[in-house]
Design an enzyme around this catalytic site. Structure first.
Site, PDB file in Angstrom:
ATOM      1  N   SER A 280      17.664  15.956 -48.114  1.00 13.41           N
ATOM      2  CA  SER A 280      17.666  15.326 -46.791  1.00 13.41           C
ATOM      3  C   SER A 280      17.162  16.321 -45.757  1.00 13.41           C
ATOM      4  O   SER A 280      17.140  17.530 -45.993  1.00 13.41           O
ATOM      5  CB  SER A 280      19.082  14.883 -46.414  1.00 13.41           C
ATOM      6  OG  SER A 280      19.886  15.996 -46.058  1.00 13.41           O
ATOM      7  N   ASP A 281      16.761  15.810 -44.591  1.00 15.82           N
ATOM      8  CA  ASP A 281      16.525  16.710 -43.474  1.00 15.82           C
ATOM      9  C   ASP A 281      17.885  17.095 -42.886  1.00 15.82           C
ATOM     10  O   ASP A 281      18.927  16.572 -43.279  1.00 15.82           O
ATOM     11  CB  ASP A 281      15.618  16.046 -42.434  1.00 15.82           C
ATOM     12  CG  ASP A 281      14.832  17.067 -41.616  1.00 15.82           C
ATOM     13  OD1 ASP A 281      15.284  18.223 -41.510  1.00 15.82           O
ATOM     14  OD2 ASP A 281      13.771  16.712 -41.077  1.00 15.82           O
ATOM     15  N   TYR A 282      17.863  17.992 -41.925  1.00 15.38           N
ATOM     16  CA  TYR A 282      19.060  18.612 -41.353  1.00 15.38           C
ATOM     17  C   TYR A 282      20.022  17.546 -40.811  1.00 15.38           C
ATOM     18  O   TYR A 282      19.782  16.956 -39.774  1.00 15.38           O
ATOM     19  CB  TYR A 282      18.611  19.529 -40.217  1.00 15.38           C
ATOM     20  CG  TYR A 282      19.521  20.662 -39.843  1.00 15.38           C
ATOM     21  CD1 TYR A 282      20.767  20.419 -39.264  1.00 15.38           C
ATOM     22  CD2 TYR A 282      19.131  21.978 -40.028  1.00 15.38           C
ATOM     23  CE1 TYR A 282      21.579  21.468 -38.894  1.00 15.38           C
ATOM     24  CE2 TYR A 282      19.935  23.040 -39.650  1.00 15.38           C
ATOM     25  CZ  TYR A 282      21.161  22.784 -39.081  1.00 15.38           C
ATOM     26  OH  TYR A 282      21.965  23.832 -38.709  1.00 15.38           O
ATOM     27  N   THR A 283      21.092  17.293 -41.539  1.00 11.62           N
ATOM     28  CA  THR A 283      22.145  16.309 -41.222  1.00 11.62           C
ATOM     29  C   THR A 283      21.617  14.880 -41.094  1.00 11.62           C
ATOM     30  O   THR A 283      22.274  14.023 -40.492  1.00 11.62           O
ATOM     31  CB  THR A 283      22.942  16.670 -39.945  1.00 11.62           C
ATOM     32  OG1 THR A 283      22.083  16.620 -38.800  1.00 11.62           O
ATOM     33  CG2 THR A 283      23.573  18.038 -40.047  1.00 11.62           C
ATOM     34  N   SER A 284      20.435  14.598 -41.676  1.00  7.14           N
ATOM     35  CA  SER A 284      19.920  13.225 -41.564  1.00  7.14           C
ATOM     36  C   SER A 284      20.809  12.227 -42.309  1.00  7.14           C
ATOM     37  O   SER A 284      20.833  11.042 -41.974  1.00  7.14           O
ATOM     38  CB  SER A 284      18.481  13.139 -42.081  1.00  7.14           C
ATOM     39  OG  SER A 284      18.396  13.340 -43.472  1.00  7.14           O
TER      40      SER A 284
END
Length: 775
Positions: A280-284
């Site tokens: 995932s992207d940062y906390t997506s």
């Protein structure tokens, strides 16, 4: 004989890969048989121990989580010694001694910084771009890393979006070529080589289509638009062998990408056959809650089922999956599949064989910011600088006499590297004034800062969130301009170094007004009033509105953010050590009202023709032109290139008969130089409407002054295909236009007819006699 040998080599290679896969599968099967559910879920957890890079969340109790087997990878730390400390905990103190994977945002270099990716793409030189990624991989791997969160391959048509700086522009063909080159550069031929890093293609998918050019915003588009224009660069990177892919923040068809099963499983794995890992992207993952998809447990289960393998920073997987498993909301098979993808990535990187192979202090000392790497950065940076205007051949400048060097970016180290220079050291960068002194030592330089980058206190505050890039003077704006005007009046020519600060573009750096800040605009207007010739050196991470500048200054180069060797590369171009050859990979609008603007637009039923005085009831504006300031593919040289008419080997093309396109390019100017010849097509009649132009081929050719060369392009019907309503690539027979030129606007053209192959006569039966007619 050669064909037989090629087949044999291919079969041997396939056999070798199958043997390697079998060995890997056996190893991982045995390892996973020993793992508890908690340890398997732990592998799905990617954490950052401190110093958040692109978000506000920082992981806690990292060391204890590693010991417990609750961490699969780390990012945000560099240096062989620091990385080794964390790896020691995993390998020596955890129950199963599974090594960590270490990653970082290695976007356009690691310690040695190259131009921002948008600048790199303007080189149209995939060999140089691959070389930049290879150097970045060598430096990153020497610094303890095995994983680069790059390349960013999002197609973008809206320059207000800050992350256009991180991609390769608006065109799917050019973007695809660059995406594949970056993957090859990072990964090399074998990920087990400790000088390689695993690429991570991002942001999957369609992130560059954010509405209004606003960061993290909604994306909504048709499937045809997706498949024909936005998805090809991701596919090209995957076909090049990228080991991982990162999900995007945006939604697709109403479902966030991080929890979108159609995207991550149906398309990515089942249709495209991707076998790597998805992060995932940062906390997506956590942010799907704000999208309205449910609580943390619900969205974590949704993401796992969709096909997400690793959760970056948010720890939704770590804290909820075991409970969801007990409740029957997810299956053990889904956990095992995600865990396997991560373990396979570690195996392919050789981490199980040598978890410390990329933590070599001696190699780091030799590799990081080496003289060879800096030399390459200087060359690549010069190749990325676009000459936008050169009235009366003002450039190249003479290395004698005097110049007024003015502007807030002229004597500045902090902003040379540009956005996403995470591991870069701006103190090691070459400023513009230093570069000019290095290249033109006999020149008298009258320096004045002239203006702040911006006097807007809100913009300054927001730009400086990741470090002080804009340092406002205590002097008044009027006093600074007076000093600059005085320097101009006693000089032969003015070089004004202006534009954006590094983090006025990049992530979370969308701009509603994409102009040079007012403080610098006022400076330029005062300099122009002196009557001295003015050369603008532009620093920017996006296309800007430059209508006034184009009309009033004498010459202008777009340096983007050139990286560590910024000043030297700019000076090489200004003083003619290198003849600029770069071409724009994004259209520059004439006005913000034209946005989004891109070259491969569709025709309308009432098309507007440039220069047509009868514009009523046409698809145009009342107050501005449809035409861009600088079209896609545009870029000047100190010399001139002439294109001959196009010669086609055949007027017809069919699936069984490609057409060879030939033409001659002649350097008619007074300098040796490079030209990028671009071939575009237009499908005149199709079952789905097609753009007015589409890039299909390009060649970069070096010509001495007066020299001519014949360029040869081969077109097949594959190049003429488009995505139909069934989302299949389709070729239609019929009329096509072929265009070739130095940009998408200024071209020579030819007509081509697409036909179907002639039906083949049935093969005669064995033993029959075929009579050959007499001549």
């Amino acid at each position: 004989m050669k064909k037989v040998l090629t087949i044999c080599i291919a079969l041997i290679a396939v056999g070798s890969l199958q043997a390697q896969d079998a060995k890997m599968n056996d190893f991982i099967n045995k390892l996973m048989a020993k793992m508890t559910v908690d340890e398997k879920i732990g592998q799905l957890n990617l954490v950052i121990p401190g110093g958040a890079v692109t978000g506000t969340v920082v992981s806690k109790d990292v060391d204890s989580k590693i010991r417990a087997g609750n961490v699969g990878g780390l990012f945000g730390i560099t240096g062989p010694d620091k990385v080794r400390q964390a790896q020691d905990i995993a390998v020596k103190d955890s129950r199963l001694h599974i090594p960590l994977i270490f990653g970082l945002d290695v976007i356009h270099g690691h310690r040695t910084m190259f131009p921002i990716p948008l600048g790199l793409s303007c080189s149209w030189d995939t060999v140089l771009i691959e070389r930049s990624a290879h150097i970045a991989a060598r430096e990153a791997s020497a610094d303890g890393l095995a994983w680069a969160f790059s390349p960013m391959v999002d197609i973008a048509r809206d320059p207000r979006w800050g992350r256009v700086s991180e991609g390769s522009g608006e065109d799917p063909y050019l973007g695809s070529r660059i995406a594949a080159a970056m993957v090859r550069g990072y990964q090399g031929k074998d990920l087990r080589n400790t000088e390689s890093v695993m690429a991570c293609v991002k942001h999957f998918a369609l992130y560059g289509g954010a509405e209004g050019g606003r960061e993290y915003n909604t994306v909504d588009m048709s499937r045809i638009k997706m498949f024909q224009y936005y998805l090809p660069p991701y596919k090209a990177a995957i076909d090049a062998g990228s080991g991982s892919i990162m999900s995007s923040f945006n939604e697709i068809d109403g479902i966030p990408a991080t929890g979108n099963r159609w995207l991550l499983t149906d398309l990515l794995r089942n249709q495209w056959k991707f076998t790597g890992m998805v992060v995932s992207d940062y906390t997506s993952l956590n942010e799907m809650e704000a999208h309205g998809m449910g609580d943390l447990a619900t969205i974590s289960a949704l993401a796992l089922h969709a096909g997400l393998d690793m959760d970056m920073v948010g720890e939704g997987f770590l804290t909820t999956l075991k409970k969801s498993l007990a409740a029957g909301k997810i299956t053990q098979k889904e956990i095992d599949q995600a865990c396997r993808h991560i373990l396979e990535a570690k195996y392919k990187l050789g981490l199980f064989t040598d978890p410390y192979g990329r933590m070599n202090t001696e190699r780091a000392v030799k590799e990081l910011l080496s003289s060879d790497n800096r030399k390459a950065a200087r060359e690549i940076s010069a190749h990325s600088i676009v000459l936008l205007k050169n009235k009366d051949q003002l450039l190249p400048l003479k290395k004698t006499g005097s110049i007024a060097l003015v502007g807030p970016l002229a004597d500045n180290h902090r902003n040379m590297l540009g956005t996403w220079s995470v591991a870069g050291d701006h103190s090691k960068s070459v400023s513009v004034i230093e570069g000019i002194k290095n290249v033109a030592g006999d020149l008298t330089i009258n320096y004045a800062k002239g203006a702040n980058i911006s006097d807007d206190t809100v913009l300054v505050f927001r730009t400086n969130k990741l470090g002080v890039e804009i340092e406002p003077e205590t002097r008044t704006a009027e006093a600074m301009i007076e000093e600059a005007v005085a320097a101009a009046n006693k000089s032969d020519v003015v070089v004004a170094v202006v534009g954006e600060a590094a983090d006025m573009s990049g992530e979370s750096a969308s701009r509603g007004e994409i102009v040079i800040p007012e403080s610098q605009e006022n400076l330029l207007k005062a300099l122009v009033k002196t009557g001295k010739p003015v050369v603008v050196v532009l620093f920017n991470g996006r296309p800007l509105i430059l209508k006034w500048e184009n009309e009033h200054v004498n010459a202008m180069i777009d340096a983007w953010f050139p990286g560590t060797e910024a000043g030297n590369a700019i000076a090489d171009v200004l003083f003619g050590n290198y003849n600029p050859s770069a071409k724009l990979s994004m259209t520059f609008p004439m006005s913000q009202g034209q946005i989004p603007i891109y070259y491969n637009a569709k025709n309308t039923g009432r098309p507007y023709a440039s220069g047509d005085p009868n514009t009523k009831f046409k698809s145009d504006y009342l107050d501005i032109s449809n035409d861009p300031l600088y079209p896609f593919g545009y870029g000047l040289s100190y010399t001139k290139f002439n294109y001959s008419p196009i010669n086609l080997s055949n007027a017809n093309i069919s699936p069984s008969a490609p057409v060879v396109v030939k033409l001659t390019v002649t350097n008619t100017g007074n300098y040796d130089g490079e030209e990028t010849a671009q071939l575009y097509i237009r499908d005149m009649v199709a079952t789905v409407t097609q753009p007015v132009k589409e890039l299909k081929k390009f060649q970069k050719v070096y010509l001495k002054k007066g020299e001519s060369k014949e360029l040869i392009f081969t077109l097949s019907t594959d190049d003429l295909k488009y995505v139909n309503s069934d989302l299949q690539w389709q070729y239609d027979p019929g009329a096509f236009k072929i265009f070739v030129g130095g940009n998408s606007r200024d071209v020579v053209s030819a007509d081509l007819m697409g036909v179907l192959p002639k039906p083949q006569s049935p093969k005669p039966k064995t033993g029959s006699i075929i009579k050959t007619p007499k001549d």
